[in-house]
Design an enzyme around this catalytic site. Structure first.
Site, PDB file in Angstrom:
ATOM      1  N   SER A 193      37.459  27.876  43.957  1.00  0.00           N
ATOM      2  CA  SER A 193      36.308  28.252  44.778  1.00  0.00           C
ATOM      3  C   SER A 193      35.426  27.019  44.934  1.00  0.00           C
ATOM      4  O   SER A 193      35.491  26.101  44.105  1.00  0.00           O
ATOM      5  CB  SER A 193      35.510  29.353  44.075  1.00  0.00           C
ATOM      6  OG  SER A 193      34.226  29.506  44.650  1.00  0.00           O
ATOM      7  N   TYR A 239      31.408  33.757  36.751  1.00  0.00           N
ATOM      8  CA  TYR A 239      32.344  33.388  37.832  1.00  0.00           C
ATOM      9  C   TYR A 239      32.422  31.861  37.986  1.00  0.00           C
ATOM     10  O   TYR A 239      33.506  31.276  38.038  1.00  0.00           O
ATOM     11  CB  TYR A 239      31.880  34.033  39.143  1.00  0.00           C
ATOM     12  CG  TYR A 239      32.794  33.804  40.324  1.00  0.00           C
ATOM     13  CD1 TYR A 239      33.893  34.628  40.546  1.00  0.00           C
ATOM     14  CD2 TYR A 239      32.554  32.774  41.225  1.00  0.00           C
ATOM     15  CE1 TYR A 239      34.730  34.436  41.636  1.00  0.00           C
ATOM     16  CE2 TYR A 239      33.381  32.569  42.324  1.00  0.00           C
ATOM     17  CZ  TYR A 239      34.463  33.412  42.522  1.00  0.00           C
ATOM     18  OH  TYR A 239      35.290  33.202  43.610  1.00  0.00           O
TER      19      TYR A 239
HETATM   20  P1  NAD Z   1      39.505  40.599  46.935  1.00  0.00           P
HETATM   21  O1  NAD Z   1      38.636  41.410  46.053  1.00  0.00           O
HETATM   22  O2  NAD Z   1      39.790  41.078  48.325  1.00  0.00           O
HETATM   23  O3  NAD Z   1      40.915  40.319  46.226  1.00  0.00           O
HETATM   24  C1  NAD Z   1      41.036  40.079  44.846  1.00  0.00           C
HETATM   25  C2  NAD Z   1      42.386  40.602  44.411  1.00  0.00           C
HETATM   26  O4  NAD Z   1      42.585  40.336  43.012  1.00  0.00           O
HETATM   27  C3  NAD Z   1      42.544  42.126  44.604  1.00  0.00           C
HETATM   28  O5  NAD Z   1      43.825  42.391  45.100  1.00  0.00           O
HETATM   29  C4  NAD Z   1      42.383  42.648  43.180  1.00  0.00           C
HETATM   30  O6  NAD Z   1      43.008  43.898  42.975  1.00  0.00           O
HETATM   31  C5  NAD Z   1      43.084  41.526  42.428  1.00  0.00           C
HETATM   32  N1  NAD Z   1      42.846  41.590  40.997  1.00  0.00           N
HETATM   33  C6  NAD Z   1      41.664  41.739  40.339  1.00  0.00           C
HETATM   34  N2  NAD Z   1      41.885  41.783  39.015  1.00  0.00           N
HETATM   35  C7  NAD Z   1      43.233  41.668  38.828  1.00  0.00           C
HETATM   36  C8  NAD Z   1      44.077  41.657  37.681  1.00  0.00           C
HETATM   37  N3  NAD Z   1      43.577  41.783  36.439  1.00  0.00           N
HETATM   38  N4  NAD Z   1      45.412  41.514  37.861  1.00  0.00           N
HETATM   39  C9  NAD Z   1      45.935  41.400  39.106  1.00  0.00           C
HETATM   40  N5  NAD Z   1      45.172  41.419  40.220  1.00  0.00           N
HETATM   41  C10 NAD Z   1      43.844  41.551  40.069  1.00  0.00           C
HETATM   42  O7  NAD Z   1      38.817  39.164  46.971  1.00  0.00           O
HETATM   43  P2  NAD Z   1      39.275  37.796  47.691  1.00  0.00           P
HETATM   44  O8  NAD Z   1      38.076  37.277  48.362  1.00  0.00           O
HETATM   45  O9  NAD Z   1      40.515  37.977  48.469  1.00  0.00           O
HETATM   46  O10 NAD Z   1      39.533  36.885  46.403  1.00  0.00           O
HETATM   47  C11 NAD Z   1      40.786  36.274  46.137  1.00  0.00           C
HETATM   48  C12 NAD Z   1      40.565  34.989  45.348  1.00  0.00           C
HETATM   49  O11 NAD Z   1      39.831  34.077  46.162  1.00  0.00           O
HETATM   50  C13 NAD Z   1      39.751  35.164  44.068  1.00  0.00           C
HETATM   51  O12 NAD Z   1      40.286  34.333  43.040  1.00  0.00           O
HETATM   52  C14 NAD Z   1      38.370  34.681  44.462  1.00  0.00           C
HETATM   53  O13 NAD Z   1      37.627  34.195  43.378  1.00  0.00           O
HETATM   54  C15 NAD Z   1      38.742  33.572  45.434  1.00  0.00           C
HETATM   55  N6  NAD Z   1      37.659  33.188  46.366  1.00  0.00           N
HETATM   56  C16 NAD Z   1      37.239  34.034  47.353  1.00  0.00           C
HETATM   57  C17 NAD Z   1      36.228  33.607  48.206  1.00  0.00           C
HETATM   58  C18 NAD Z   1      35.718  34.450  49.343  1.00  0.00           C
HETATM   59  O14 NAD Z   1      34.767  34.024  50.030  1.00  0.00           O
HETATM   60  N7  NAD Z   1      36.299  35.591  49.637  1.00  0.00           N
HETATM   61  C19 NAD Z   1      35.648  32.356  48.042  1.00  0.00           C
HETATM   62  C20 NAD Z   1      36.107  31.532  47.012  1.00  0.00           C
HETATM   63  C21 NAD Z   1      37.117  31.955  46.175  1.00  0.00           C
END
Ligand code: NAD
Length: 284
Positions: free
Chosen positions: A169, A182
């Protein structure tokens, strides 16, 4: 959010990658039934990889991702596993090996937030985020490295023995009050990724991170769900639009492919310039 106006420009999103850069490779994408993981799984499938769609809850959403990957002519399977549980991660790699023969690409995507003012943060909130976002990435990366070393390089498939992509991130470098657990987890991912990369490079195992900025997914709905929230968000983004999950999918295809073979141990920021200190854009 208003669509495709000068104030709210849209991302350029072709349906699927045009080139089958990952034909014959096998990928595991964790947390692949939602948001960024879903888009990455579909992009890798569109680029020719056979994909394991890992999920922890909502199997129907995982099945939909499998169906979409199969519609692009690649194979896909679901596997339920909590990435923070060692036995479940080991079983997942065993199952994927049984189904597809090996693993060539790991996308360590699963992650969550449990936000709290610092002095009110419980140990449970701290531990849950570290367990999933950092320990989960460690457990999956370790199994991937074991498999990559066991198999070695197959030049007809890829010039690397394997590729790991950690979903980090912008908060691996931008401090984030109210989200200390986080930010700590993503800062940990940064040095975990670079240290693994340093150690395993001689085996032709490539390890990199993607660092998304603000990407429109369920994890951050509150940042873009109203025009007011969206306007506040744009103050943090020099490129003046939110990112879309398939844009992370395209970056993942490239980082997993031999087109990026000499890219190793980097954090690739896909953030519309969020890390460029936007508060200084008018001279500070
Ligand atoms: P999201 O909530 O849509 O997806 C997260 C996924 O992780 C979901 O499918 C959830 O069920 C899964 N998950 C959670 N705990 C779990 C576990 N113990 N075992 C297996 N799966 C698990 O969110 P997203 O935005 O798609 O996030 C995906 C990644 O991207 C994350 O690592 C997040 O930190 C990172 N990220 C997202 C953003 C953003 O702006 N959306 C920015 C920076 C980083």
């Amino acid at each position: 959010m208003p669509e495709n106006t000068p104030e709210y420009p849209q991302a350029h999103l072709p349906d699927v990658p045009h080139r089958r850069l990952l034909e014959g490779q096998v990928a595991i994408v964790t947390g692949a039934n939602s948001g960024i993981g879903k888009a990455v799984a579909i992009s890798l499938g569109g680029a020719g990889a056979n994909v394991c769609v890992n999920f922890v809850g909502n199997p129907d959403a995982a099945a939909e991702v499998v169906a979409e990957i199969e519609s692009h002519g690649s194979k896909a399977m679901v596997h339920q596993a909590d990435v923070s549980k060692e036995d479940q991660v080991i079983s997942m790699f065993d199952d994927v090996r049984a189904a597809f023969g090996t693993v060539d690409i790991l996308v360590n995507n699963a992650g969550l937030q449990q936000d709290s003012k610092f002095e009110d943060m419980t140990l449970a909130q701290w531990q849950k985020v570290i367990d999933v976002n950092l320990t989960g990435q460690f457990l999956c990366a370790r199994e991937a490295v074991r498999e990559f070393k066991r198999r070695g390089v197959k030049p007809e498939v890829s010039c690397a023995a394997g590729k790991i992509i950690c979903m980090s991130s912008v908060h691996e470098v931008i401090p984030w009050g109210g989200h200390v657990n986080y930010a700590a987890s993503k800062g940990g991912v940064m040095l975990m990724m670079k240290s693994i990369a340093q150690e395993v490079a001689p085996w032709r195992i490539r390890v990199n991170s993607i660092c998304p900025g603000a990407i429109r997914t369920p994890i951050n709905t509150g940042a873009w769900d109203t025009p007011e929230h969206y306007a506040a968000l744009l103050k943090l983004i020099p490129y003046k639009r939110i990112g879309e999950a398939p844009e992370i999918g395209r970056a993942a295809v490239w980082l997993a492919s031999d087109d990026s073979d000499y890219i190793h141990g980097i954090s690739l920021f896909v953030d519309g310039g969020m890390t460029l200190y936007p508060g200084f854009e008018a001279g500070g």
